[in-house]
Every structure is written in structure tokens, then in C-alpha cells.
Design a protein around this motif. Sequence first.
Motif, mmCIF file in Angstrom:
data_model
loop_
_atom_site.group_PDB
_atom_site.id
_atom_site.type_symbol
_atom_site.label_atom_id
_atom_site.label_comp_id
_atom_site.label_asym_id
_atom_site.label_seq_id
_atom_site.Cartn_x
_atom_site.Cartn_y
_atom_site.Cartn_z
ATOM 1 N N SER A 23 0.814 -1.220 0.000
ATOM 2 C CA SER A 23 0.000 0.000 0.000
ATOM 3 C C SER A 23 0.843 1.264 0.000
ATOM 4 O O SER A 23 0.322 2.359 -0.241
ATOM 5 C CB SER A 23 -0.935 0.000 1.212
ATOM 6 N N LEU A 24 2.143 1.135 0.262
ATOM 7 C CA LEU A 24 3.036 2.294 0.323
ATOM 8 C C LEU A 24 3.755 2.557 -0.992
ATOM 9 O O LEU A 24 4.421 3.584 -1.142
ATOM 10 C CB LEU A 24 4.076 2.095 1.433
ATOM 11 N N VAL A 25 3.639 1.647 -1.942
ATOM 12 C CA VAL A 25 4.340 1.788 -3.220
ATOM 13 C C VAL A 25 3.698 2.913 -4.028
ATOM 14 O O VAL A 25 2.479 2.951 -4.217
ATOM 15 C CB VAL A 25 4.292 0.474 -4.015
ATOM 16 N N THR A 26 4.512 3.827 -4.496
ATOM 17 C CA THR A 26 4.015 4.927 -5.329
ATOM 18 C C THR A 26 4.513 4.836 -6.772
ATOM 19 O O THR A 26 3.934 5.462 -7.663
ATOM 20 C CB THR A 26 4.444 6.286 -4.743
ATOM 21 N N ALA A 27 5.565 4.085 -7.007
ATOM 22 C CA ALA A 27 6.131 3.978 -8.358
ATOM 23 C C ALA A 27 5.221 3.128 -9.251
ATOM 24 O O ALA A 27 4.752 2.070 -8.824
ATOM 25 C CB ALA A 27 7.522 3.357 -8.298
ATOM 26 N N PRO A 28 4.949 3.555 -10.475
ATOM 27 C CA PRO A 28 4.171 2.742 -11.402
ATOM 28 C C PRO A 28 4.786 1.351 -11.538
ATOM 29 O O PRO A 28 5.993 1.224 -11.762
ATOM 30 C CB PRO A 28 4.263 3.528 -12.713
ATOM 31 N N THR A 29 3.963 0.321 -11.395
ATOM 32 C CA THR A 29 4.467 -1.052 -11.309
ATOM 33 C C THR A 29 3.804 -1.951 -12.355
ATOM 34 O O THR A 29 2.576 -1.993 -12.463
ATOM 35 C CB THR A 29 4.203 -1.631 -9.906
ATOM 36 N N LEU A 30 4.646 -2.647 -13.099
ATOM 37 C CA LEU A 30 4.179 -3.622 -14.088
ATOM 38 C C LEU A 30 4.541 -5.021 -13.608
ATOM 39 O O LEU A 30 5.698 -5.297 -13.306
ATOM 40 C CB LEU A 30 4.831 -3.370 -15.451
ATOM 41 N N MET A 31 3.545 -5.905 -13.532
ATOM 42 C CA MET A 31 3.780 -7.293 -13.152
ATOM 43 C C MET A 31 3.591 -8.172 -14.393
ATOM 44 O O MET A 31 2.557 -8.102 -15.052
ATOM 45 C CB MET A 31 2.801 -7.714 -12.056
ATOM 46 N N ILE A 32 4.609 -8.979 -14.686
ATOM 47 C CA ILE A 32 4.575 -9.854 -15.860
ATOM 48 C C ILE A 32 4.624 -11.302 -15.397
ATOM 49 O O ILE A 32 5.537 -11.694 -14.662
ATOM 50 C CB ILE A 32 5.768 -9.576 -16.802
ATOM 51 N N VAL A 33 3.655 -12.096 -15.808
ATOM 52 C CA VAL A 33 3.618 -13.513 -15.444
ATOM 53 C C VAL A 33 3.253 -14.338 -16.667
ATOM 54 O O VAL A 33 2.669 -13.831 -17.628
ATOM 55 C CB VAL A 33 2.608 -13.790 -14.307
ATOM 56 N N GLY A 34 3.596 -15.622 -16.619
ATOM 57 C CA GLY A 34 3.287 -16.519 -17.723
ATOM 58 C C GLY A 34 1.862 -17.033 -17.660
ATOM 59 O O GLY A 34 1.286 -17.202 -16.579
ATOM 60 N N GLU A 35 1.305 -17.311 -18.809
ATOM 61 C CA GLU A 35 -0.074 -17.785 -18.906
ATOM 62 C C GLU A 35 -0.309 -19.068 -18.123
ATOM 63 O O GLU A 35 -1.384 -19.268 -17.544
ATOM 64 C CB GLU A 35 -0.422 -18.010 -20.383
ATOM 65 N N PHE A 36 0.695 -19.944 -18.085
ATOM 66 C CA PHE A 36 0.531 -21.235 -17.428
ATOM 67 C C PHE A 36 1.081 -21.247 -15.999
ATOM 68 O O PHE A 36 1.114 -22.307 -15.367
ATOM 69 C CB PHE A 36 1.204 -22.324 -18.259
ATOM 70 N N ASP A 37 1.483 -20.093 -15.505
ATOM 71 C CA ASP A 37 1.966 -19.982 -14.129
ATOM 72 C C ASP A 37 0.786 -19.532 -13.259
ATOM 73 O O ASP A 37 0.715 -18.391 -12.792
ATOM 74 C CB ASP A 37 3.117 -18.976 -14.067
ATOM 75 N N GLU A 38 -0.154 -20.448 -13.044
ATOM 76 C CA GLU A 38 -1.436 -20.091 -12.441
ATOM 77 C C GLU A 38 -1.302 -19.550 -11.019
ATOM 78 O O GLU A 38 -2.005 -18.606 -10.635
ATOM 79 C CB GLU A 38 -2.367 -21.306 -12.464
ATOM 80 N N GLU A 39 -0.403 -20.124 -10.222
ATOM 81 C CA GLU A 39 -0.225 -19.646 -8.859
ATOM 82 C C GLU A 39 0.330 -18.225 -8.843
ATOM 83 O O GLU A 39 -0.114 -17.386 -8.043
ATOM 84 C CB GLU A 39 0.705 -20.579 -8.082
ATOM 85 N N ALA A 40 1.265 -17.946 -9.733
ATOM 86 C CA ALA A 40 1.823 -16.596 -9.813
ATOM 87 C C ALA A 40 0.764 -15.591 -10.243
ATOM 88 O O ALA A 40 0.728 -14.458 -9.737
ATOM 89 C CB ALA A 40 3.007 -16.561 -10.776
ATOM 90 N N ILE A 41 -0.099 -15.984 -11.166
ATOM 91 C CA ILE A 41 -1.182 -15.091 -11.592
ATOM 92 C C ILE A 41 -2.068 -14.744 -10.402
ATOM 93 O O ILE A 41 -2.415 -13.581 -10.177
ATOM 94 C CB ILE A 41 -2.011 -15.744 -12.717
ATOM 95 N N ARG A 42 -2.427 -15.750 -9.616
ATOM 96 C CA ARG A 42 -3.275 -15.523 -8.449
ATOM 97 C C ARG A 42 -2.598 -14.584 -7.444
ATOM 98 O O ARG A 42 -3.212 -13.630 -6.952
ATOM 99 C CB ARG A 42 -3.610 -16.856 -7.778
ATOM 100 N N LEU A 43 -1.323 -14.838 -7.156
ATOM 101 C CA LEU A 43 -0.602 -14.030 -6.177
ATOM 102 C C LEU A 43 -0.401 -12.600 -6.655
ATOM 103 O O LEU A 43 -0.503 -11.644 -5.878
ATOM 104 C CB LEU A 43 0.744 -14.675 -5.850
ATOM 105 N N ASN A 44 -0.101 -12.431 -7.949
ATOM 106 C CA ASN A 44 0.112 -11.092 -8.490
ATOM 107 C C ASN A 44 -1.192 -10.300 -8.523
ATOM 108 O O ASN A 44 -1.202 -9.096 -8.234
ATOM 109 C CB ASN A 44 0.737 -11.176 -9.878
ATOM 110 N N ARG A 45 -2.279 -10.951 -8.878
ATOM 111 C CA ARG A 45 -3.571 -10.255 -8.876
ATOM 112 C C ARG A 45 -3.933 -9.804 -7.464
ATOM 113 O O ARG A 45 -4.414 -8.685 -7.258
ATOM 114 C CB ARG A 45 -4.656 -11.167 -9.436
ATOM 115 N N GLY A 46 -3.700 -10.672 -6.488
ATOM 116 C CA GLY A 46 -3.990 -10.309 -5.106
ATOM 117 C C GLY A 46 -3.153 -9.137 -4.640
ATOM 118 O O GLY A 46 -3.647 -8.242 -3.940
ATOM 119 N N ALA A 47 -1.869 -9.131 -5.027
ATOM 120 C CA ALA A 47 -0.993 -8.028 -4.648
ATOM 121 C C ALA A 47 -1.434 -6.726 -5.302
ATOM 122 O O ALA A 47 -1.442 -5.661 -4.667
ATOM 123 C CB ALA A 47 0.452 -8.347 -5.034
ATOM 124 N N ALA A 48 -1.808 -6.796 -6.579
ATOM 125 C CA ALA A 48 -2.230 -5.594 -7.300
ATOM 126 C C ALA A 48 -3.442 -4.946 -6.646
ATOM 127 O O ALA A 48 -3.571 -3.709 -6.630
ATOM 128 C CB ALA A 48 -2.535 -5.939 -8.752
#
Length: 217
Positions: free
Chosen positions: A146-171
Motif C-alpha cells: 500500500s506504500l508503493v508509489t512507483a508505477p508497477t508492471l507485473m509480468i507472469v506466464g499464462e501457465f503460471d497459475e499460482e503466480a497469476i493468483r498471487l500477483n492479482r492479489g498483490a495488485a
Amino acid sequence: MRSRHDATVSYVSLQGTLSIPARANAIVVFAHGGGSWRLNYRTQQTAKALQQAGIATLLFDLLTYGEQADDSVTAGYRFDIPLLARRLAGTLAWLREQHDASTLSIGLFGVSTGAAAALVASGNLPEVRAIVSRGGRPDLAREALSLVTAPTLMIVGEFDEEAIRLNRGAAEQMACVRDLEIVRGATHLFEEPGTLETVERLAVQWFASHLAPSRED
């Protein structure tokens, strides 16, 4: 292009390479949780793509040789996000002391747990103007998200389902400008033909957009 190796950060000596193309006005510092990652093929290729776009790069191992050896057995250091974030902050302080890099706009490129370290460190470093995470664990940044102010791009692979879930939650916990790009046909390491090139293109575009000097610079 000028290159420099080694620095003392937080009383430890870290191995790294600073590369500055002619007329560069920005630099991207790479962060990874463990191993001699600066020598990794994917890291080298991504750094090369940024350099070709006129962006300087700093490839650093955030662990000492001894810590890397221990981490390869215990995997303990790579999940010590506070330690990695402190090392990264120390690296940026060292960078600001280098005459030929002191005025460059700063971006961070984090991989795996290094992405969490980049997000945590950026919360206390307003000079960080953009972040890219590749196959990262931003969820490990926890309340710092919640303290991050810098524009952030998260890149994950289509078949990396756990990473997609974790990145979406973080976003969802972040208030800054952020985006999630899912690379088609890619697994966690982006080893499939053409997928690493997609990562490079997305990273170059993000950094070129957000690290460009403003009228106030």
C-alpha cells in the motif's frame, strides 16, 4: 558503454556490473532473491534489450558468495525480504555516489522474491520511478504494497497459475499505477520460444514511458 564491478553495501561486498550506454538518462537496477543471478542468461538478455533502448543497467547479486551457498541448500536468504530490501536500498545509495550515474532516473526490475524486495525498498525511496516484476512474488511485500508509489508492471506466464493468483492479489492492495501482463504460452521461467522477447518488449516500454525525464527534471 562503461562498466564497473563490485561495491560495498551495508558492510558486505556485493558483485555486480554497471553498464551505461551513451546518452542514457535512466537506469534499471535488477534484484533477485538468490543465486548468482546477474550471470543468468535471461537476466543478461533483458539487460541487453534495455541497453539497446538507451537505458543503463545495474546487475547485482544481493547475496554474498557464502550466503548464496547457504541459500542453495536452505532457501532461507531468498525469503528474507527485509534483508534483501535493505541490500537493495544500500545498492541504490552506492549508485547515487557514482558520478556517471548520480543523475539518472531509477527503475527496478525484480524477479521472484526480488520483486518483493524492490516493492518494499521503493516505499522509502521516492527516487524510484518505475518497477517491473517478472514472475515475481509481490505478495511477500505484504503491508508495504500500500506504500508503493512507483508505477508497477507485473509480468507472469499464462501457465503460471499460482503466480497469476498471487500477483492479482498483490495488485488489489496497491494504490499506485499498476498493470498485470500475462504472456501467452509462457510458464514461470519464460523458456518457451518468443516469451522472453515479449517480457523484454514490455519492460522496455514500461521503463521508457515512466523513466523519461519530465519537464521539471
